[in-house]
Write an enzyme that holds these catalytic residues in place. Structure first.
Site, PDB file in Angstrom:
ATOM      1  N   GLU A   1       0.841  -1.195   0.000  1.00  0.00           N
ATOM      2  CA  GLU A   1       0.000   0.000   0.000  1.00  0.00           C
ATOM      3  C   GLU A   1       0.874   1.243   0.000  1.00  0.00           C
ATOM      4  O   GLU A   1       1.833   1.351   0.763  1.00  0.00           O
ATOM      5  CB  GLU A   1      -0.902   0.005   1.233  1.00  0.00           C
ATOM      6  CG  GLU A   1      -1.833   1.191   1.285  1.00  0.00           C
ATOM      7  CD  GLU A   1      -2.675   1.207   2.547  1.00  0.00           C
ATOM      8  OE1 GLU A   1      -3.449   2.164   2.705  1.00  0.00           O
ATOM      9  OE2 GLU A   1      -2.553   0.287   3.367  1.00  0.00           O
ATOM     10  N   CYS A   2       0.522   2.193  -0.872  1.00  0.00           N
ATOM     11  CA  CYS A   2       1.393   3.351  -1.049  1.00  0.00           C
ATOM     12  C   CYS A   2       0.750   4.665  -0.631  1.00  0.00           C
ATOM     13  O   CYS A   2       1.377   5.713  -0.720  1.00  0.00           O
ATOM     14  CB  CYS A   2       1.831   3.467  -2.505  1.00  0.00           C
ATOM     15  SG  CYS A   2       0.480   3.804  -3.659  1.00  0.00           S
ATOM     16  N   THR A   3      -0.483   4.646  -0.119  1.00  0.00           N
ATOM     17  CA  THR A   3      -1.176   5.907   0.139  1.00  0.00           C
ATOM     18  C   THR A   3      -0.470   6.763   1.176  1.00  0.00           C
ATOM     19  O   THR A   3      -0.535   7.994   1.129  1.00  0.00           O
ATOM     20  CB  THR A   3      -2.626   5.649   0.599  1.00  0.00           C
ATOM     21  OG1 THR A   3      -2.598   4.746   1.709  1.00  0.00           O
ATOM     22  CG2 THR A   3      -3.436   5.049  -0.521  1.00  0.00           C
TER      23      THR A   3
END
Length: 326
Positions: free
Chosen positions: A75-77
């Site tokens: 996850e890169c948020t």
């Protein structure tokens, strides 16, 4: 042909590139059911699991799957520039560290970690690299732009390409494997489709939208199509021309296409089929599940196929050299 397990698999755009580069998918894992259903529709020979990574026991799957490559896109948020000034959530960012037990359980020769380029500023980035190196891997820490690899989208991402047998790879090595010409936003637009468009200057149109459009028209002139760019940090007046790659596809509607009938401008949003092309999906990748908003999100959560094609071509070449030497 290198086999791979795909963690945080999304709709399978990274896997599509891997398959084009000679890879064979064994398993796709994602927490979103629409992602795994889409993955299965595109790669029916692969198994899929719909679970959060923290709810799955790596050792259990490691007894069943022994891939050549572990492909991961945590996850890169919490790293993304699209967050603006919001503080990142450490629990979200630690999904990157969470891949380590999977590496230990499956013992792949290669590990690929893809994330936004701002992950390099994360204070545990070096820890992740050093941990993977401590497991015996040589780590190539790369920043790659999908537009350089044949995508019609400028998507800059960090890639850790890790080899347990000590081989490293550079950006120029990967670019040397690219044979496709550069593409632009113009190339993904379906000019024949009759998608609904409305008058740009209609009553009730948001003032900010009109301001972006008028800036573009003032520079380009009447009759020239262009894109309005919504959301995210923007440094070019909120619009872009069609003769350069599309800016980064996100998980929400971001691009409005302005076209003309005579001297009258019309506006419509880019459609999922067009965003799919920008992700490198081409015609063989399908998005059969979900509504329009879901499909936009599936695209924005993806890995550009063209970059992964080059990486897997490099892996396949190394694997073939090893087999020849044996």
């Amino acid at each position: 042909m290198p086999t791979f397990v795909d963690l945080f698999c999304g709709a399978g755009f990274g896997a599509r590139g891997a398959v084009r580069g000679g890879g064979v998918p064994l398993l796709g894992l994602d927490a979103w059911n629409l992602a795994t259903e889409t993955y299965k529709a595109n790669f029916p020979q692969a198994d899929t699991i719909t679970e959060k990574i923290e709810d799955v026991v790596p050792k259990t799957l490691g007894r069943k799957y022994r891939p050549d490559v572990l492909l991961t896109s945590p996850e890169c948020t919490s790293h993304s520039i699209a967050r603006g000034a919001k503080p990142g959530l450490e629990t979200s960012r630690e999904t990157a560290i969470g891949i380590v037990p999977w590496v230990e359980a499956m013992e792949p020769r290669w590990v690929i970690v893809e994330n936004v380029n701002r992950m390099k500023k994360w204070d545990r980035h070096d820890e992740l690299v050093q941990t993977i190196e401590g497991l015996g891997y040589a780590v190539s820490d790369l920043l790659l732009n999908s537009a350089d690899f044949g995508s019609a989208q400028a998507r800059k991402r960090m890639f850790l390409v890790c080899d347990r047998k000590g081989t490293t790879v550079g950006r120029e090595d990967l670019l040397g494997l690219v044979s496709t010409p550069r593409k632009t936003a113009y190339d993904i637009i379906d000019w024949e489709a009759d998608y609904p468009a409305t008058l740009l200057r209609k009553p009730g149109r948001a003032p900010a939208t009109l301001e972006r459009a008028e800036r573009a028209i003032a520079e380009l002139g009447v009759g020239v199509p262009f894109l309005i760019v919504y959301y995210g940090s923007d440094y070019a007046g909120g619009w872009q021309t069609l003769d350069v790659p599309l800016r980064t596809v996100t998980t929400v509607d971001r691009f409005g296409l302005v076209t003309w009938k005579g001297d009258t401008p019309y506006l419509r949003m880019l459609q999922p089929a067009e965003l799919l092309l920008a992700m490198g999906g081409a015609t063989e990748h399908v998005l059969p599940h979900g509504n329009r908003r879901d499909k936009v999100k599936l695209c924005g959560n993806g890995v550009c196929s063209d970059v992964m094609t080059a990486i897997f071509q490099w892996i396949s070449l190394n694997q073939a050299k090893q087999q020849d030497a044996a």
